[in-house]
Design a protein around this motif. Structure first.
Motif, PDB file in Angstrom:
ATOM      1  N   PHE A 135       0.830  -1.206   0.000  1.00  0.00           N
ATOM      2  CA  PHE A 135       0.000   0.000   0.000  1.00  0.00           C
ATOM      3  C   PHE A 135       0.865   1.256   0.000  1.00  0.00           C
ATOM      4  N   ALA A 136       1.751   1.359  -0.970  1.00  0.00           N
ATOM      5  CA  ALA A 136       2.685   2.491  -1.031  1.00  0.00           C
ATOM      6  C   ALA A 136       1.956   3.823  -1.127  1.00  0.00           C
ATOM      7  N   GLU A 137       0.902   3.884  -1.904  1.00  0.00           N
ATOM      8  CA  GLU A 137       0.168   5.149  -2.055  1.00  0.00           C
ATOM      9  C   GLU A 137      -0.495   5.561  -0.744  1.00  0.00           C
ATOM     10  N   GLU A 138      -1.089   4.611  -0.044  1.00  0.00           N
ATOM     11  CA  GLU A 138      -1.709   4.895   1.243  1.00  0.00           C
ATOM     12  C   GLU A 138      -0.667   5.324   2.268  1.00  0.00           C
ATOM     13  N   ALA A 139       0.521   4.730   2.195  1.00  0.00           N
ATOM     14  CA  ALA A 139       1.599   5.092   3.120  1.00  0.00           C
ATOM     15  C   ALA A 139       1.999   6.552   2.945  1.00  0.00           C
ATOM     16  N   LYS A 140       1.998   7.022   1.719  1.00  0.00           N
ATOM     17  CA  LYS A 140       2.331   8.424   1.454  1.00  0.00           C
ATOM     18  C   LYS A 140       1.177   9.350   1.827  1.00  0.00           C
ATOM     19  N   ARG A 141      -0.028   8.980   1.436  1.00  0.00           N
ATOM     20  CA  ARG A 141      -1.189   9.848   1.573  1.00  0.00           C
ATOM     21  C   ARG A 141      -1.742   9.891   3.001  1.00  0.00           C
ATOM     22  N   ASP A 142      -1.800   8.744   3.672  1.00  0.00           N
ATOM     23  CA  ASP A 142      -2.483   8.659   4.967  1.00  0.00           C
ATOM     24  C   ASP A 142      -1.831   7.597   5.859  1.00  0.00           C
ATOM     25  N   PRO A 143      -0.567   7.813   6.253  1.00  0.00           N
ATOM     26  CA  PRO A 143       0.171   6.762   6.972  1.00  0.00           C
ATOM     27  C   PRO A 143      -0.414   6.378   8.326  1.00  0.00           C
ATOM     28  N   SER A 144      -1.165   7.254   8.951  1.00  0.00           N
ATOM     29  CA  SER A 144      -1.726   6.900  10.257  1.00  0.00           C
ATOM     30  C   SER A 144      -2.899   5.928  10.140  1.00  0.00           C
ATOM     31  N   HIS A 145      -3.446   5.762   8.926  1.00  0.00           N
ATOM     32  CA  HIS A 145      -4.541   4.815   8.705  1.00  0.00           C
ATOM     33  C   HIS A 145      -4.096   3.557   7.966  1.00  0.00           C
ATOM     34  N   LEU A 146      -2.788   3.365   7.908  1.00  0.00           N
ATOM     35  CA  LEU A 146      -2.214   2.129   7.374  1.00  0.00           C
ATOM     36  C   LEU A 146      -1.519   1.426   8.523  1.00  0.00           C
ATOM     37  N   LEU A 147      -1.950   0.212   8.804  1.00  0.00           N
ATOM     38  CA  LEU A 147      -1.365  -0.561   9.902  1.00  0.00           C
ATOM     39  C   LEU A 147      -0.613  -1.763   9.363  1.00  0.00           C
ATOM     40  N   VAL A 148       0.397  -2.149  10.118  1.00  0.00           N
ATOM     41  CA  VAL A 148       1.032  -3.450   9.920  1.00  0.00           C
ATOM     42  C   VAL A 148       0.752  -4.238  11.189  1.00  0.00           C
ATOM     43  N   MET A 149       0.128  -5.410  11.020  1.00  0.00           N
ATOM     44  CA  MET A 149      -0.066  -6.295  12.154  1.00  0.00           C
ATOM     45  C   MET A 149       1.026  -7.350  12.091  1.00  0.00           C
ATOM     46  N   PHE A 150       1.848  -7.361  13.125  1.00  0.00           N
ATOM     47  CA  PHE A 150       2.927  -8.335  13.251  1.00  0.00           C
ATOM     48  C   PHE A 150       2.316  -9.586  13.860  1.00  0.00           C
ATOM     49  N   LEU A 151       2.440 -10.709  13.170  1.00  0.00           N
ATOM     50  CA  LEU A 151       1.764 -11.946  13.544  1.00  0.00           C
ATOM     51  C   LEU A 151       2.734 -12.956  14.146  1.00  0.00           C
ATOM     52  N   LYS A 152       2.218 -13.817  15.013  1.00  0.00           N
ATOM     53  CA  LYS A 152       3.027 -14.909  15.589  1.00  0.00           C
ATOM     54  C   LYS A 152       3.336 -15.967  14.541  1.00  0.00           C
ATOM     55  N   ASP A 153       2.365 -16.285  13.708  1.00  0.00           N
ATOM     56  CA  ASP A 153       2.516 -17.363  12.735  1.00  0.00           C
ATOM     57  C   ASP A 153       2.088 -16.893  11.352  1.00  0.00           C
ATOM     58  N   VAL A 154       2.536 -17.610  10.347  1.00  0.00           N
ATOM     59  CA  VAL A 154       2.108 -17.343   8.972  1.00  0.00           C
ATOM     60  C   VAL A 154       0.733 -17.979   8.783  1.00  0.00           C
TER      61      VAL A 154
END
Length: 180
Positions: free
Chosen positions: A91-110
């Protein structure tokens, strides 16, 4: 080797309150060097030893409970793994435009493909999710607070625990980890 530790649910809504100085001291007392924290929500960067991220997760969760009296899931990534999270952002465009509404959830497992499909089928708003390995990237174009796509829904559908950070925090952690 530089590591990033993310503690789940620390200092959120008055729950599981821990001073960041206490977490830095915990790491130092465990023999890790250069412990630094970011914000007040359990984001740590430190020099690890030869233990794997999974071994560090187990150690830090146990020692946080034993020494600080707080039970919390811990998610550890190496600096190179975090750099890959940044590089693979779908989501490169979202990262530039609205980074506070882009989340990364770090997961325990795949999660498996069936679980990812179930998660995508559960989306009822304009949110978008892309899962890459142990990371779920979630774009919330209409905001996070009113979305029905909550962390609990994501975890249930993916069948694994996670902790989320917004893109601004991910980028700050990446820079902090790269300073060493």
């Amino acid at each position: 080797m530089m590591h990033i530790a993310l503690l789940r649910g620390i200092n959120v809504g008055g729950n599981k309150m821990i001073a960041m100085a206490d977490l830095r001291d915990l790491l130092t007392n465990l023999g890790f060097a250069g412990a630094r924290s970011l914000l007040q929500s359990g984001n740590l960067v430190f020099h690890g030893d030869r233990r794997t991220p999974a071994q560090l997760e187990t150690l830090l969760a146990a020692e946080t409970e034993k020494r600080l009296g707080v039970q919390a899931d811990v998610f550890v990534r190496t600096a190179s793994e975090l750099a890959e999270v940044v590089a693979r952002n779908p989501f490169a465009e979202e990262a530039k435009r609205d980074p506070s509404h882009l989340l990364v959830m770090f997961l325990k497992d795949v999660p498996d493909a069936t679980a990812v499909a179930a998660l995508n089928a559960a989306i009822i708003g304009r949110e978008a999710v892309r899962v890459i390995g142990r990371h779920a990237y979630i774009a919330y174009p209409d905001g996070i607070g009113t979305s029905k796509l909550t962390g609990a829904v994501i975890e249930k559908k993916l069948g694994t625990r996670g902790t989320a950070r917004n893109w601004n925090t991910v980028m700050k952690l990446s820079r902090l980890a790269g300073e060493e």
